[in-house]
Write an enzyme that holds these catalytic residues in place. Sequence first.
Site, mmCIF file in Angstrom:
data_model
loop_
_atom_site.group_PDB
_atom_site.id
_atom_site.type_symbol
_atom_site.label_atom_id
_atom_site.label_comp_id
_atom_site.label_asym_id
_atom_site.label_seq_id
_atom_site.Cartn_x
_atom_site.Cartn_y
_atom_site.Cartn_z
ATOM 1 N N PRO A 2 -15.875 37.959 49.304
ATOM 2 C CA PRO A 2 -15.104 38.954 50.061
ATOM 3 C C PRO A 2 -14.519 38.344 51.328
ATOM 4 C CG PRO A 2 -17.195 39.869 49.333
ATOM 5 C CD PRO A 2 -17.244 38.405 49.034
ATOM 6 N N GLU A 3 -13.227 38.575 51.559
ATOM 7 C CA GLU A 3 -12.560 38.038 52.736
ATOM 8 C C GLU A 3 -12.323 39.176 53.731
ATOM 9 O OE1 GLU A 3 -9.440 35.252 51.983
ATOM 10 O OE2 GLU A 3 -10.336 34.586 50.111
ATOM 11 N N HIS A 90 -30.508 44.133 41.919
ATOM 12 C CA HIS A 90 -29.828 43.452 43.039
ATOM 13 C C HIS A 90 -29.547 44.365 44.235
ATOM 14 C CE1 HIS A 90 -29.539 40.149 40.304
ATOM 15 N NE2 HIS A 90 -28.619 40.709 39.554
ATOM 16 N N ARG A 109 -25.947 37.378 43.976
ATOM 17 C CA ARG A 109 -26.174 35.950 44.246
ATOM 18 C C ARG A 109 -27.002 35.712 45.503
ATOM 19 N NH1 ARG A 109 -20.667 32.698 43.091
ATOM 20 N NH2 ARG A 109 -22.167 30.975 43.091
#
Length: 272
Positions: A2-3, A90, A109
């Site tokens: 994500p930016e 998660h 992750r």
Amino acid sequence: MPELPEVEVTMRGVSPALKDSVIKSVFKGEKRLRIPLSDDLYQLQGAKVLSLQRRGKYIIVTTTKGSIIVHLGMSGHLKVVDHEAPFILHDHFALALDNGKDVRLNDPRRFGLVAYVKEGNDPLASEVLKNLGPEPFSDAFNADYLYNTLKKRHIAVKQAIMDSKVVVGVGNIYASESLFLAEISPLRSASTITREECEKLVEVIRKLLQESIKKGGTTIRDFSGADGKPGYFVQNLNVYGHEGEKCPRCGHPILGTVQGQRHTYFCGHCQH
């Protein structure tokens, strides 16, 4: 990863549920993220959420009992769900609110970050935020600043503008797209970029990021907003991911290469 636009969209998405709510309880999973989740996070229980802000790719949630700094890592996202909704695989961190909602961090992750900042301490002065460069929408990010910064750097211009100490939030996708719009080759040394080119680069970086925020960010693989919807700016990408296709400006084939272990896309004909 994500930016900046995706982080801004996320912050805006969770803000209605968080702002002015009271944190009834805190959940932290057993698995560690980038750093272990601290037991200090339990101090947020009973705190009222005062404000949310974004700094670079970080979200800061300020409460009456301290703040938390959240980074989404490579695959994380915050979501707003009903408190009764079952936890899924998660889900590593959650704030249960007095309005019946939970804000949960899901991060497959586990490169994300949730850091607690004690009441009275400025989160902007914390180790993870204190060395960040200017925001791209701020007055501090201007042509003179960028020119004076880049002329001292003898690395590729794309790698330079991706450096969060130069400017925050210009990740891989937006770096490729900004340099295309500014007609600058990503392979050029940062030290060769003229002031005039810096002026154009500042302009297109701001415009590109603003447009992406309006369209909900860019979804390449994993990103979705707090409502679970993907970002649609991917439909506006000119070169990123389009290797071998025709350049939308001149018709020559778009080239692809690797810089600093990141994919770069550009037109070898109209980017100089």
